[in-house]
Design a protein around this motif. Structure first.
Motif, PDB file in Angstrom:
ATOM      1  N   ARG A 144       0.948  -1.273  -0.044  1.00 28.95           N
ATOM      2  CA  ARG A 144      -0.025   0.129  -0.198  1.00 28.95           C
ATOM      3  C   ARG A 144       1.048   1.243  -0.078  1.00 28.95           C
ATOM      4  O   ARG A 144       2.125   1.208   0.287  1.00 28.95           O
ATOM      5  N   ALA A 145       0.374   2.439  -0.150  1.00 31.20           N
ATOM      6  CA  ALA A 145       1.020   3.821  -0.563  1.00 31.20           C
ATOM      7  C   ALA A 145       1.696   4.011   0.940  1.00 31.20           C
ATOM      8  O   ALA A 145       2.887   4.620   1.066  1.00 31.20           O
ATOM      9  N   SER A 146       1.140   3.787   2.211  1.00 28.96           N
ATOM     10  CA  SER A 146       1.586   4.074   3.374  1.00 28.96           C
ATOM     11  C   SER A 146       2.347   3.256   3.965  1.00 28.96           C
ATOM     12  O   SER A 146       3.387   3.516   4.960  1.00 28.96           O
ATOM     13  N   ALA A 147       2.498   2.232   3.669  1.00 28.77           N
ATOM     14  CA  ALA A 147       3.259   1.006   4.255  1.00 28.77           C
ATOM     15  C   ALA A 147       2.975  -0.450   3.488  1.00 28.77           C
ATOM     16  O   ALA A 147       2.073  -0.641   2.927  1.00 28.77           O
ATOM     17  N   PHE A 148       3.749  -1.363   3.640  1.00 31.77           N
ATOM     18  CA  PHE A 148       3.683  -2.682   3.300  1.00 31.77           C
ATOM     19  C   PHE A 148       2.881  -3.446   4.542  1.00 31.77           C
ATOM     20  O   PHE A 148       2.891  -3.041   5.680  1.00 31.77           O
ATOM     21  N   VAL A 149       1.798  -4.085   3.993  1.00 31.91           N
ATOM     22  CA  VAL A 149       0.650  -4.378   5.016  1.00 31.91           C
ATOM     23  C   VAL A 149       0.776  -6.208   4.831  1.00 31.91           C
ATOM     24  O   VAL A 149       0.612  -6.741   3.801  1.00 31.91           O
ATOM     25  N   LEU A 150       1.482  -6.465   5.887  1.00 35.23           N
ATOM     26  CA  LEU A 150       1.757  -8.061   6.096  1.00 35.23           C
ATOM     27  C   LEU A 150       0.576  -8.847   6.673  1.00 35.23           C
ATOM     28  O   LEU A 150       0.027  -8.411   7.769  1.00 35.23           O
ATOM     29  N   TYR A 151       0.279  -9.763   6.119  1.00 35.14           N
ATOM     30  CA  TYR A 151      -0.905 -10.811   6.767  1.00 35.14           C
ATOM     31  C   TYR A 151      -0.241 -11.788   7.011  1.00 35.14           C
ATOM     32  O   TYR A 151      -0.037 -12.964   6.290  1.00 35.14           O
ATOM     33  N   ILE A 152       0.113 -12.090   8.321  1.00 36.60           N
ATOM     34  CA  ILE A 152       1.187 -13.053   8.644  1.00 36.60           C
ATOM     35  C   ILE A 152       0.810 -13.689   9.707  1.00 36.60           C
ATOM     36  O   ILE A 152       1.687 -14.785  10.321  1.00 36.60           O
ATOM     37  N   GLY A 153      -0.193 -13.737  10.678  1.00 35.06           N
ATOM     38  CA  GLY A 153      -0.490 -14.123  11.816  1.00 35.06           C
ATOM     39  C   GLY A 153       0.573 -13.852  13.057  1.00 35.06           C
ATOM     40  O   GLY A 153       1.069 -15.069  13.596  1.00 35.06           O
ATOM     41  N   TRP A 154       0.876 -12.654  13.074  1.00 36.55           N
ATOM     42  CA  TRP A 154       1.895 -12.287  14.064  1.00 36.55           C
ATOM     43  C   TRP A 154       1.537 -12.375  15.445  1.00 36.55           C
ATOM     44  O   TRP A 154       2.478 -12.577  16.349  1.00 36.55           O
ATOM     45  N   LYS A 155       0.278 -12.375  15.924  1.00 39.13           N
ATOM     46  CA  LYS A 155      -0.129 -12.609  17.453  1.00 39.13           C
ATOM     47  C   LYS A 155       0.533 -13.551  18.001  1.00 39.13           C
ATOM     48  O   LYS A 155       0.636 -13.259  19.174  1.00 39.13           O
ATOM     49  N   LYS A 156       0.786 -14.685  17.294  1.00 42.30           N
ATOM     50  CA  LYS A 156       1.246 -16.142  18.173  1.00 42.30           C
ATOM     51  C   LYS A 156       2.821 -15.923  18.190  1.00 42.30           C
ATOM     52  O   LYS A 156       3.332 -16.614  18.825  1.00 42.30           O
ATOM     53  N   HIS A 157       3.167 -14.726  17.869  1.00 35.77           N
ATOM     54  CA  HIS A 157       4.869 -14.657  17.991  1.00 35.77           C
ATOM     55  C   HIS A 157       5.467 -13.490  18.277  1.00 35.77           C
ATOM     56  O   HIS A 157       6.210 -12.858  17.836  1.00 35.77           O
ATOM     57  N   ALA A 158       4.842 -12.991  19.444  1.00 37.45           N
ATOM     58  CA  ALA A 158       5.179 -11.687  20.159  1.00 37.45           C
ATOM     59  C   ALA A 158       6.665 -11.605  20.420  1.00 37.45           C
ATOM     60  O   ALA A 158       7.158 -10.418  19.970  1.00 37.45           O
ATOM     61  N   GLY A 159       7.288 -12.433  20.694  1.00 35.22           N
ATOM     62  CA  GLY A 159       8.768 -12.377  21.023  1.00 35.22           C
ATOM     63  C   GLY A 159       9.555 -12.006  19.740  1.00 35.22           C
ATOM     64  O   GLY A 159      10.235 -11.286  19.636  1.00 35.22           O
ATOM     65  N   LEU A 160       9.076 -12.731  18.391  1.00 38.28           N
ATOM     66  CA  LEU A 160       9.899 -12.548  17.276  1.00 38.28           C
ATOM     67  C   LEU A 160       9.405 -10.935  17.005  1.00 38.28           C
ATOM     68  O   LEU A 160      10.130 -10.190  16.231  1.00 38.28           O
ATOM     69  N   LEU A 161       8.169 -10.625  17.138  1.00 40.33           N
ATOM     70  CA  LEU A 161       7.608  -9.234  16.557  1.00 40.33           C
ATOM     71  C   LEU A 161       8.232  -8.243  17.379  1.00 40.33           C
ATOM     72  O   LEU A 161       9.027  -7.317  16.713  1.00 40.33           O
TER      73      LEU A 161
END
Length: 141
Positions: free
Chosen positions: A81-98
């Motif tokens: 998208r113009a404002s940012a790359f929007v990633l659909y990756i299921g990040w909620k289960k990986h808070a430490g990596l986030l």
């Protein structure tokens, strides 16, 4: 009167990922988009395909809605998208990596990154890979 279409609005298509990227981005953003495609392909072992007219995704799993409907969705995906790359990756289960990836925003189930120069690419690759594996494992149960 228009009838509501049954089934998901966003589906995999035969459209060209490189052609879409060439229209959607240029310069450093194009390089970043290509790098994100490579990350997703590495994480899933499958080539990227277009989903609808603005989402690039790899592999699939089945989303099950509360009402019982099911629909295929990419294991990992993004939209430039113009404002940012929007990633659909299921990040909620990986808070430490986030926490390790660097500058980003989250909204709903999406991860927003303005530029790969803002993040630790190795940590992002780990996050994308972990998300793909956990979604794949959950979909085979």
């Amino acid at each position: 009167m228009a009838t509501r279409q049954k089934g998901p609005k966003t589906q995999a298509t035969a459209a060209s990922v490189p052609a879409f990227l060439a229209k959607a981005a240029s310069g450093a953003r194009l390089a970043d988009a290509r790098a994100l495609v490579a990350m997703m392909e590495k994480a899933t072992g499958t080539p990227a395909v277009m989903w609808g007219n603005a989402i690039i995704g790899c592999d699939t799993y089945t989303i099950r809605y509360a009402d019982g409907r099911e629909t295929p969705w990419p294991l990992v995906a993004f939209s430039p998208r113009a404002s940012a790359f929007v990633l659909y990756i299921g990040w909620k289960k990986h808070a430490g990596l986030l926490k390790r990836i660097g500058k980003h925003k989250t909204a709903g189930g999406c991860l927003h990154i303005k530029s790969l120069s803002d993040v630790d690419e190795a940590a992002l690759q780990e996050l994308v890979t972990a998300a793909a594996k956990s979604r794949k494992a959950a979909s085979t149960k």
